[in-house]
Design a protein around this motif. Structure first.
Motif, short mmCIF file in Angstrom:
data_model
loop_
_atom_site.label_atom_id
_atom_site.label_comp_id
_atom_site.label_asym_id
_atom_site.label_seq_id
_atom_site.Cartn_x
_atom_site.Cartn_y
_atom_site.Cartn_z
N ASN A 164 63.30 28.19 30.40
CA ASN A 164 64.70 27.83 30.38
C ASN A 164 64.96 26.61 31.27
N LEU A 165 66.01 25.86 30.92
CA LEU A 165 66.55 24.77 31.72
C LEU A 165 68.05 25.00 31.78
N VAL A 166 68.60 25.16 32.97
CA VAL A 166 70.02 25.47 33.12
C VAL A 166 70.68 24.43 34.02
N VAL A 167 71.68 23.74 33.48
CA VAL A 167 72.45 22.79 34.27
C VAL A 167 73.42 23.59 35.14
N THR A 168 73.25 23.49 36.46
CA THR A 168 74.12 24.26 37.36
C THR A 168 75.28 23.43 37.89
N THR A 169 75.12 22.11 38.00
CA THR A 169 76.23 21.23 38.36
C THR A 169 76.05 19.91 37.62
N SER A 170 77.16 19.29 37.31
CA SER A 170 77.12 17.99 36.65
C SER A 170 78.33 17.20 37.11
N ALA A 171 78.15 15.91 37.33
CA ALA A 171 79.22 15.08 37.86
C ALA A 171 80.30 14.84 36.82
N PRO A 172 81.57 14.78 37.26
CA PRO A 172 82.64 14.42 36.33
C PRO A 172 82.38 13.03 35.74
N GLY A 173 82.68 12.88 34.46
CA GLY A 173 82.46 11.59 33.80
C GLY A 173 81.06 11.40 33.28
N SER A 174 80.22 12.42 33.42
CA SER A 174 78.84 12.32 32.94
C SER A 174 78.63 13.29 31.79
N THR A 175 77.55 13.07 31.06
CA THR A 175 77.12 13.99 30.01
C THR A 175 75.70 14.43 30.36
N THR A 176 75.48 15.74 30.37
CA THR A 176 74.15 16.27 30.67
C THR A 176 73.72 17.14 29.51
N SER B 279 77.74 6.00 39.93
CA SER B 279 76.61 6.92 40.05
C SER B 279 77.04 8.29 39.55
N VAL B 280 76.13 8.99 38.89
CA VAL B 280 76.35 10.37 38.47
C VAL B 280 75.13 11.19 38.84
N GLU B 281 75.34 12.49 38.96
CA GLU B 281 74.21 13.36 39.27
C GLU B 281 74.38 14.71 38.60
N ALA B 282 73.27 15.40 38.46
CA ALA B 282 73.26 16.76 37.91
C ALA B 282 72.17 17.55 38.61
N THR B 283 72.41 18.84 38.74
CA THR B 283 71.40 19.76 39.26
C THR B 283 70.99 20.67 38.11
N VAL B 284 69.68 20.79 37.92
CA VAL B 284 69.14 21.57 36.82
C VAL B 284 68.13 22.56 37.37
N ASP B 285 68.35 23.84 37.07
CA ASP B 285 67.36 24.85 37.44
C ASP B 285 66.32 24.94 36.33
N VAL B 286 65.06 24.89 36.74
CA VAL B 286 63.92 24.89 35.82
C VAL B 286 63.20 26.22 35.97
N PHE B 287 62.96 26.89 34.85
CA PHE B 287 62.31 28.20 34.89
C PHE B 287 60.97 28.12 34.16
N PRO B 288 59.86 28.06 34.93
CA PRO B 288 58.55 28.02 34.30
C PRO B 288 58.17 29.38 33.71
N ALA B 289 57.42 29.35 32.61
CA ALA B 289 56.96 30.58 31.97
C ALA B 289 55.91 31.28 32.83
N ARG B 290 55.15 30.50 33.56
CA ARG B 290 54.16 31.04 34.48
C ARG B 290 53.91 30.01 35.56
N ALA B 291 53.35 30.47 36.62
CA ALA B 291 53.05 29.57 37.74
C ALA B 291 51.99 28.57 37.31
N GLY B 292 52.14 27.36 37.73
CA GLY B 292 51.15 26.32 37.44
C GLY B 292 50.79 25.60 38.72
N ARG B 293 49.83 24.75 38.64
CA ARG B 293 49.37 24.02 39.81
C ARG B 293 50.18 22.74 40.04
N ARG B 294 50.70 22.17 38.94
CA ARG B 294 51.45 20.92 39.11
C ARG B 294 52.45 20.75 37.97
#
Length: 123
Positions: free
Chosen positions: A22-34, A57-72
């Protein structure tokens, strides 16, 4: 967790090396599209061209959910020819947050995507 900040009119952050659930946008700046695309593993952040041309300038915070742990994790930053994009990568668990890296892509390379890849060790 990714914190994407850009002064470009668009930026695309590709994620590789670890399958994602999963990829979940948790915050996004006003005036931006994420937008996220789990099947392609990317986050797209944009702002109106006039705003970018004036240094906005705009910014977004995205939570990334890996299916399994990886090295990189491979983070590929692509963007328009205006401004710069910074991606900060943080591991968040129940007890603490750990900064894993911060990467900035600026300048142009003569292609439409202006891409640069960075490898983030996860362990």
């Amino acid at each position: 967790r990714l914190r994407v900040t850009t002064t470009s009119d668009w930026t695309k952050v590709g994620l590789g090396g670890v399958p994602l659930t999963n990829l979940v946008v948790t915050t996004s700046a006003p005036g931006s599209t994420t937008r996220t695309d789990l099947s392609q593993g990317f986050v797209l952040l944009s702002q109106p061209l006039p705003r970018a041309e004036s240094g906005g300038s705009v910014e977004a915070t995205v939570d990334v959910f890996p299916a399994r742990a990886g090295r990189r994790l491979t983070v590929t930053i692509g963007r328009g020819s205006i401004g710069a994009t910074t991606v900060a990568v943080t591991r968040v668990d129940r007890r603490r947050s750990t900064a894993l890296g911060s990467f900035t892509r600026a300048g142009v390379d003569g292609t439409d995507a202006n891409e640069q890849s960075y490898v983030v060790p996860l362990r």
